[in-house]
Design an enzyme around this catalytic site. Structure first.
Site, mmCIF file in Angstrom:
data_model
loop_
_atom_site.group_PDB
_atom_site.id
_atom_site.type_symbol
_atom_site.label_atom_id
_atom_site.label_comp_id
_atom_site.label_asym_id
_atom_site.label_seq_id
_atom_site.Cartn_x
_atom_site.Cartn_y
_atom_site.Cartn_z
ATOM 1 N N LEU A 357 0.861 -1.173 0.000
ATOM 2 C CA LEU A 357 0.000 0.000 0.000
ATOM 3 C C LEU A 357 0.904 1.232 0.000
ATOM 4 O O LEU A 357 2.009 1.198 0.555
ATOM 5 C CB LEU A 357 -0.899 0.029 1.242
ATOM 6 C CG LEU A 357 -1.942 -1.089 1.396
ATOM 7 C CD1 LEU A 357 -2.669 -0.939 2.730
ATOM 8 C CD2 LEU A 357 -2.934 -1.070 0.240
ATOM 9 N N ASP A 358 0.443 2.316 -0.619
ATOM 10 C CA ASP A 358 1.190 3.573 -0.537
ATOM 11 C C ASP A 358 1.438 3.921 0.924
ATOM 12 O O ASP A 358 0.628 3.600 1.800
ATOM 13 C CB ASP A 358 0.386 4.721 -1.172
ATOM 14 C CG ASP A 358 0.275 4.582 -2.680
ATOM 15 O OD1 ASP A 358 1.038 3.791 -3.252
ATOM 16 O OD2 ASP A 358 -0.584 5.260 -3.261
ATOM 17 N N MET A 359 2.535 4.634 1.177
ATOM 18 C CA MET A 359 2.856 5.037 2.538
ATOM 19 C C MET A 359 1.689 5.785 3.177
ATOM 20 O O MET A 359 1.365 5.586 4.354
ATOM 21 C CB MET A 359 4.101 5.921 2.542
ATOM 22 C CG MET A 359 4.567 6.310 3.936
ATOM 23 S SD MET A 359 6.005 7.399 3.920
ATOM 24 C CE MET A 359 5.225 8.963 3.560
ATOM 25 N N THR A 361 -1.487 5.531 2.526
ATOM 26 C CA THR A 361 -2.732 4.756 2.585
ATOM 27 C C THR A 361 -2.737 3.822 3.791
ATOM 28 O O THR A 361 -1.734 3.179 4.091
ATOM 29 C CB THR A 361 -2.903 3.929 1.298
ATOM 30 O OG1 THR A 361 -2.848 4.802 0.175
ATOM 31 C CG2 THR A 361 -4.222 3.187 1.295
#
Length: 511
Positions: A357-359, A361
């Site tokens: 996951l994106d940092m 998110t």
């Protein structure tokens, strides 16, 4: 306050109305004189209304638009070559010759194919005659002569067509060699011009040291400065401050106008300097100044903590990643899901993290405790067998209750890690969505069901004008900064690699 004054000035410039509507980055720099007085400088990126010099804005580091300068002169030489190339490529004689060559090749293929088929039929007929009765020496000799004559005729036909094609190819290749020679000259001249141009940009830093763009970018991975390097607002502002002996205090850049088709920019929003063109330049120009720590790096230095485990068995676990934590280690020494899981499961083999996951998110992430389980789960992701649902809070109202966004995405090489919409180089990116509720007439709570898993896919599909045109709240890359990114991976459904059962995990967002 200074930025507001610049924006007010832009609003009054009716002569630039059409150009400003297309969008441009502007910058403001607060400076302090040696006597302690403060003021501000303003700049625009690139060229404005066909000119580099305008009242109110600082001049460029190097004015490549000087009428008698080497750049304009050589640019005209290259333009002349371009005209010659277009003239040759569009010449009616060349077009007719190319068409005749194509027709001749096609005719040769058709006629020779027919002749070859006739040869085969004649051979079959001769073999049939031999099967029907025993031939005497004279009859056999006649068949052999017939075969030899037909083969010779085919060879003569083949040589004839080949000669016609060769003549046309020779004439066509003469045109192509002339075009290729011009293109080669254009490439050589362009490279030499860019090199000479980059050498004219002597970039100062606060210590008074000077480096040209070739020296600055020579320390980077790509070695060569990208087109337009040194022409952005931030380098212009710092250069002008240093030339006057002023101390930079604070700087900001904002977008003014419509968003480009590939990138996502919002009118009046502030953005960091681009990484591809500006980051190497600013690393040099800011030397000697006391600069605040990068807030992104500071945010990543979160203390070690125990992750919430939502599901666990002997083979895998599902954790709830908090917003602001990396999924896997980056360049900086920061805590990540991987590092915490390595501490949690020291005996586990394999890469542990199945997906990312994106940092920014938050939400559910799968952790595999064995290499075999990891391979199985990754295969499920690759084959799109894992069902995922994200919930987000958007700035603005999405009018349709449900739908699909289909915008191909690729990395923006000049502004990592930002992605961009690109029909030619982008990879397919498809997201289904369903509106959950509309709040206060200003925000939309929405569920995303991504069919693909491109970097920043949901963020771009939400923010892009061709998508939902409603950025996720807190998306500082494609929208506007807030206390956090309001995007959460709340649902995972997959097949258990060992038991074969369907596993469904839900963790609702805390917003």
């Amino acid at each position: 306050m200074a930025a507001k004054e610049v924006q007010s000035y832009l609003t009054r410039q009716t002569a630039w109305k059409d150009e400003l509507r297309q969008g441009k980055m502007f910058g403001v720099l607060i400076v302090q004189t040696e006597h302690g007085e403060t003021g501000y400088l303003a700049a625009f990126s690139g060229i404005l209304a066909g000119k580099n010099l305008h009242p109110f804005f600082v001049p460029p580091v190097y004015d490549l638009l000087q009428p008698q300068g080497f750049f304009k002169i050589e640019e005209e030489n290259i333009s002349s070559i371009n005209r010659n190339i277009r003239q040759l490529e569009n010449d009616k004689a060349y077009a007719a010759l190319s068409a005749e060559l194509a027709r001749t090749i096609q005719s040769a293929e058709n006629i020779l194919a027919t002749a070859k088929a006739q040869l085969k039929e004649a051979k079959t007929a001769r073999e049939q005659r031999r099967k029907e009765k025993e031939l005497n020496a004279q009859e056999e000799a006649e068949l052999i002569r017939e075969s030899q004559f037909q083969k010779a005729e085919y060879k003569r036909l083949e040589r004839s067509w080949k000669a016609r094609i060769t003549t046309l190819q020779t004439q066509t290749e003469d045109w192509e060699r002339r075009i290729s020679a011009l293109k080669s000259e254009r490439k050589t001249r362009s490279a030499a011009l860019q090199q000479k141009l980059f050498e004219q940009f002597g970039m100062l830093n606060y210590r008074g040291e000077v480096k040209n763009l070739c020296e600055i970018f020579g320390q980077t991975v790509h070695k060569t400065p990208p087109a337009g390097a040194g022409e952005c607002a931030a380098p212009k502002l710092l250069q002008q401050a240093y030339l006057h002996g002023w101390k930079p205090i604070a700087m900001a850049e904002f977008w003014w106008g419509d968003s480009p088709k590939t990138e996502i920019r919002h009118h009046g929003h502030y953005y960091p300097a681009c990484k591809g063109k500006c980051e190497p330049i600013l690393q040099h120009m800011l030397q000697g100044l006391q600069v605040e720590e990068n807030p992104m790096l500071k945010r990543m230095q979160v203390p070690s903590q125990n992750l919430e485990i939502v599901y666990e068995d002997p083979w895998l676990s599902v954790i709830n990643k908090p917003a602001g934590m990396l999924s896997v280690p980056g360049k900086e020494d920061a805590v990540s899901v991987y590092s915490l899981m390595r501490e949690q499961y020291p005996e586990a083999d394999g890469p542990l993290t199945v997906h990312r996951l994106d940092m920014a998110t938050s939400g559910l992430m799968l952790i595999a405790k064995t290499k075999r389980v990891h391979q199985n789960l990754q295969a499920q992701f690759k084959n799109r067998l894992v069902r995922k649902r994200y919930v987000a809070l958007l700035e603005g109202i999405v009018p349709k209750d449900k739908g699909t966004v289909d915008l191909p995405l690729c990395l923006n090489p000049l502004d990592r890690p930002r992605q961009m919409v690109h029909t030619e180089h982008g990879k397919p990116a498809i997201t289904d969505y369903q509106v959950l509720e509309r709040l206060d007439g200003k925000r939309t709570r929405i569920a995303f069901y991504p069919r693909t898993g491109r970097t920043h896919q949901l963020r771009i599909h939400a923010a892009h004008p061709l998508g939902l045109h409603c950025p996720i709240i807190g998306d500082e890359l494609y929208g506007e900064k807030a206390d956090r990114l309001y995007l959460h991976a709340e649902y995972l459904e997959f097949t258990h690699p060992i038991t074969g059962e369907t596993v469904r995990i839900t963790k609702e967002a805390e917003f």
